[in-house]
Design a protein around this motif. Structure first.
Motif, PDB file in Angstrom:
ATOM      1  N   THR A   1     -15.683 -46.700   2.822  1.00 16.17           N
ATOM      2  CA  THR A   1     -15.458 -45.256   2.738  1.00 16.17           C
ATOM      3  C   THR A   1     -13.970 -44.930   2.704  1.00 16.17           C
ATOM      4  N   ARG A   2     -13.629 -43.949   1.892  1.00 17.91           N
ATOM      5  CA  ARG A   2     -12.279 -43.415   1.832  1.00 17.91           C
ATOM      6  C   ARG A   2     -12.350 -41.905   2.074  1.00 17.91           C
ATOM      7  N   VAL A   3     -11.465 -41.382   2.938  1.00 19.19           N
ATOM      8  CA  VAL A   3     -11.446 -39.965   3.286  1.00 19.19           C
ATOM      9  C   VAL A   3     -10.080 -39.379   2.940  1.00 19.19           C
ATOM     10  N   TYR A   4     -10.089 -38.189   2.340  1.00 23.00           N
ATOM     11  CA  TYR A   4      -8.858 -37.522   1.928  1.00 23.00           C
ATOM     12  C   TYR A   4      -8.827 -36.089   2.472  1.00 23.00           C
ATOM     13  N   ASP A   5      -7.667 -35.690   3.009  1.00 20.03           N
ATOM     14  CA  ASP A   5      -7.468 -34.322   3.469  1.00 20.03           C
ATOM     15  C   ASP A   5      -6.580 -33.576   2.478  1.00 20.03           C
ATOM     16  N   ASP A   6      -6.817 -32.277   2.357  1.00 18.42           N
ATOM     17  CA  ASP A   6      -6.001 -31.431   1.491  1.00 18.42           C
ATOM     18  C   ASP A   6      -4.718 -31.074   2.247  1.00 18.42           C
ATOM     19  N   ALA A   7      -3.722 -31.940   2.122  1.00 21.05           N
ATOM     20  CA  ALA A   7      -2.474 -31.756   2.855  1.00 21.05           C
ATOM     21  C   ALA A   7      -1.691 -30.552   2.342  1.00 21.05           C
ATOM     22  N   ALA A   8      -1.796 -30.258   1.049  1.00 22.41           N
ATOM     23  CA  ALA A   8      -1.070 -29.113   0.492  1.00 22.41           C
ATOM     24  C   ALA A   8      -1.595 -27.804   1.080  1.00 22.41           C
ATOM     25  N   LEU A   9      -2.908 -27.696   1.211  1.00 20.65           N
ATOM     26  CA  LEU A   9      -3.494 -26.494   1.807  1.00 20.65           C
ATOM     27  C   LEU A   9      -3.106 -26.377   3.273  1.00 20.65           C
ATOM     28  N   ARG A  10      -3.124 -27.493   3.967  1.00 22.20           N
ATOM     29  CA  ARG A  10      -2.732 -27.476   5.385  1.00 22.20           C
ATOM     30  C   ARG A  10      -1.304 -26.972   5.551  1.00 22.20           C
ATOM     31  N   ALA A  11      -0.392 -27.455   4.703  1.00 20.27           N
ATOM     32  CA  ALA A  11       1.012 -27.050   4.805  1.00 20.27           C
ATOM     33  C   ALA A  11       1.177 -25.572   4.487  1.00 20.27           C
ATOM     34  N   ALA A  12       0.430 -25.090   3.488  1.00 24.22           N
ATOM     35  CA  ALA A  12       0.552 -23.678   3.108  1.00 24.22           C
ATOM     36  C   ALA A  12       0.095 -22.763   4.242  1.00 24.22           C
TER      37      ALA A  12
ATOM     38  N   LEU B   1      -7.947 -28.236   6.587  1.00 25.77           N
ATOM     39  CA  LEU B   1      -8.932 -27.207   6.301  1.00 25.77           C
ATOM     40  C   LEU B   1     -10.026 -27.724   5.379  1.00 25.77           C
ATOM     41  N   SER B   2      -9.703 -28.692   4.544  1.00 28.28           N
ATOM     42  CA  SER B   2     -10.665 -29.165   3.548  1.00 28.28           C
ATOM     43  C   SER B   2     -10.494 -30.664   3.378  1.00 28.28           C
ATOM     44  N   ASN B   3     -11.611 -31.366   3.171  1.00 32.70           N
ATOM     45  CA  ASN B   3     -11.492 -32.783   2.847  1.00 32.70           C
ATOM     46  C   ASN B   3     -12.605 -33.241   1.932  1.00 32.70           C
ATOM     47  N   VAL B   4     -12.408 -34.419   1.382  1.00 32.93           N
ATOM     48  CA  VAL B   4     -13.435 -35.067   0.568  1.00 32.93           C
ATOM     49  C   VAL B   4     -13.537 -36.522   1.006  1.00 32.93           C
ATOM     50  N   PHE B   5     -14.671 -37.139   0.706  1.00 30.79           N
ATOM     51  CA  PHE B   5     -14.822 -38.562   0.991  1.00 30.79           C
ATOM     52  C   PHE B   5     -15.611 -39.213  -0.129  1.00 30.79           C
ATOM     53  N   ALA B   6     -15.471 -40.510  -0.217  1.00 28.58           N
ATOM     54  CA  ALA B   6     -16.237 -41.296  -1.180  1.00 28.58           C
ATOM     55  C   ALA B   6     -16.617 -42.608  -0.520  1.00 28.58           C
ATOM     56  N   SER B   7     -17.879 -43.014  -0.681  1.00 28.91           N
ATOM     57  CA  SER B   7     -18.366 -44.275  -0.116  1.00 28.91           C
ATOM     58  C   SER B   7     -19.084 -45.082  -1.193  1.00 28.91           C
ATOM     59  N   ARG B   8     -18.807 -46.359  -1.207  1.00 25.43           N
ATOM     60  CA  ARG B   8     -19.595 -47.285  -2.016  1.00 25.43           C
ATOM     61  C   ARG B   8     -20.452 -48.110  -1.061  1.00 25.43           C
ATOM     62  N   ILE B   9     -21.766 -48.068  -1.253  1.00 25.05           N
ATOM     63  CA  ILE B   9     -22.657 -48.893  -0.444  1.00 25.05           C
ATOM     64  C   ILE B   9     -23.115 -50.058  -1.304  1.00 25.05           C
ATOM     65  N   ALA B  10     -22.697 -51.252  -0.909  1.00 25.86           N
ATOM     66  CA  ALA B  10     -23.048 -52.477  -1.625  1.00 25.86           C
ATOM     67  C   ALA B  10     -24.185 -53.178  -0.900  1.00 25.86           C
ATOM     68  N   PHE B  11     -25.179 -53.620  -1.650  1.00 22.33           N
ATOM     69  CA  PHE B  11     -26.337 -54.291  -1.082  1.00 22.33           C
ATOM     70  C   PHE B  11     -26.236 -55.794  -1.306  1.00 22.33           C
ATOM     71  N   SER B  12     -26.744 -56.535  -0.340  1.00 25.34           N
ATOM     72  CA  SER B  12     -26.837 -57.994  -0.477  1.00 25.34           C
ATOM     73  C   SER B  12     -28.265 -58.419  -0.133  1.00 25.34           C
ATOM     74  N   PRO B  13     -29.033 -58.896  -1.140  1.00 18.69           N
ATOM     75  CA  PRO B  13     -28.631 -59.066  -2.543  1.00 18.69           C
ATOM     76  C   PRO B  13     -28.450 -57.737  -3.256  1.00 18.69           C
ATOM     77  N   ASN B  14     -27.790 -57.800  -4.405  1.00 21.93           N
ATOM     78  CA  ASN B  14     -27.563 -56.629  -5.232  1.00 21.93           C
ATOM     79  C   ASN B  14     -28.884 -55.951  -5.569  1.00 21.93           C
ATOM     80  N   LEU B  15     -28.869 -54.623  -5.611  1.00 20.77           N
ATOM     81  CA  LEU B  15     -30.096 -53.891  -5.936  1.00 20.77           C
ATOM     82  C   LEU B  15     -30.706 -54.360  -7.252  1.00 20.77           C
ATOM     83  N   ALA B  16     -29.842 -54.647  -8.221  1.00 22.24           N
ATOM     84  CA  ALA B  16     -30.348 -55.063  -9.530  1.00 22.24           C
ATOM     85  C   ALA B  16     -31.079 -56.396  -9.471  1.00 22.24           C
ATOM     86  N   ASP B  17     -30.829 -57.187  -8.426  1.00 17.81           N
ATOM     87  CA  ASP B  17     -31.457 -58.501  -8.310  1.00 17.81           C
ATOM     88  C   ASP B  17     -32.735 -58.472  -7.491  1.00 17.81           C
TER      89      ASP B  17
END
Length: 255
Positions: free
Chosen positions: A69-80, A93-109
Motif C-alpha cells: 500500500t502507498r498513501v498520499y496526502d494533499d500537502a498543497a491543500l494543507r499548506a493553503a 485534509l485529503s488523501n488517496v491510497f493505492a494497494s496491490r494485493i498479490a496472491f500466491s499462487p497467482n489468481l490466474a494459476d
C-alpha cells in the motif's frame, strides 16, 4: 484523539490501513501510481506498507494474499489552509491510497474460476471492512457505504465502486486574532470517500481516498467593549467538487 485536529485531518486520516496478520515475506510489486499527476497536484507520499491480508485454503489449494500500500496526502491543500487560518489548522485534509494485493499462487494459476472470484471477493471485503473501520476510528460518525456501480480504469477493467458519506462532529476551536481569542462553536463537517477494486494481472488492485464534502465557513462576532464589536469571517475556501474529481482521477490511473 485530538478532535480539533480532525477538523482539518480526519477526512483523510488512516483510510488506507489494510490491517493484516503480520509482515509478509517475499517481494510484491507496489501499485503504480500517476506520479506526474500527484506531483503537479502537490501530493506527498506519507506511508508505504506491506502486509499479509489473507491466508486460506480454496479448492484444496493453500492461498495467501499480500497487500502493498502507498498513501498520499494533499500537502498543497494543507499548506493553503494553514496559511488562511494563520497556522491554527495545519493537518491533512485529503488523501488517496493505492494497494496491490498479490496472491500466491497467482489468481490466474488457480484452475477454478469460482475459486478465483471467491478469493478476489474475500480480499475486497477485507479492504472495504478496513476502510470503514479506519473511518470510524478516526472519529467519523454516520459512516455509510453504497454500491456506486463501476468505474472504468485505465488498465482496461471496470472496477467495482463503493462511495461513502460520513460526518465528523468537532469540538469548539479557538483562534488568536490580534491578541483576542475567537472561538468557533462546535459543529460538524461532511466527509466523502470512495473505494474501487478490480482484478488485474492475476492480482487485485484497490484504490480510494477521502476528502471534505463541504466548505467550512463561519462568521464570529467578538465584543471588545460595550461600544466595539469585531466580526471575524472564517472561510477555508474548500472546493469539494474539485477534490472529488482529483481523487477519482488518481484512482482511475492506478495500475
Amino acid at each position: 484523539m485530538d478532535r480539533r485536529r480532525f477538523l482539518a485531518g480526519a477526512a483523510a486520516a488512516g483510510v488506507a490501513g489494510l490491517a493484516g496478520c503480520g509482515t509478509a515475506s517475499g517481494t510484491v510489486r507496489p501499485p503504480r501510481t500517476p506520479d506526474d499527476r500527484l506531483d503537479e497536484g502537490g501530493w506527498e507520499r506519507t506511508r508505504a506498507d506491506t502486509e499479509e491480508v489473507l491466508s486460506r485454503t480454496v479448492g484444496g489449494v493453500d492461498v495467501t494474499a499480500t497487500a502493498v500500500t502507498r498513501v498520499y496526502d494533499d500537502a498543497a491543500l494543507r499548506a493553503a489552509v494553514s496559511e488562511r487560518t494563520l497556522g491554527a489548522i495545519d493537518a491533512p485534509l485529503s488523501n488517496v491510497f493505492a494497494s496491490r494485493i498479490a496472491f500466491s499462487p497467482n489468481l490466474a494459476d488457480i484452475p477454478l474460476e469460482s475459486a478465483r472470484e471467491e478469493l478476489a471477493d474475500r480480499a475486497g471485503e477485507v479492504a472495504r471492512g478496513q476502510f470503514e473501520s479506519q473511518l470510524s476510528s478516526a472519529g467519523l460518525t454516520d459512516v455509510s457505504g453504497s454500491d456506486a456501480g463501476t468505474l472504468t480504469v485505465e488498465t482496461g477493467e471496470d472496477a467495482s465502486l463503493t462511495e461513502y458519506s460520513a460526518a465528523f462532529e468537532f469540538d469548539a476551536l479557538s483562534f488568536d486574532v490580534r491578541g483576542e481569542t475567537v472561538t468557533i462553536e462546535e459543529g460538524s463537517v461532511a466527509v466523502e470517500g470512495l473505494l474501487a477494486s478490480w482484478i488485474h494481472d492475476g492480482g487485485l488492485l484497490i484504490a480510494g481516498g477521502a476528502y471534505p464534502a463541504e466548505n467550512f465557513a463561519r462568521t464570529v462576532d467578538r465584543d471588545l467593549s460595550e461600544a466595539i464589536t469585531v466580526t471575524v469571517d472564517v472561510d477555508l475556501g474548500l472546493t469539494p467538487d474539485a477534490y472529488r474529481e482529483e481523487v477519482r482521477g488518481i484512482v482511475r490511473r492506478v495500475e
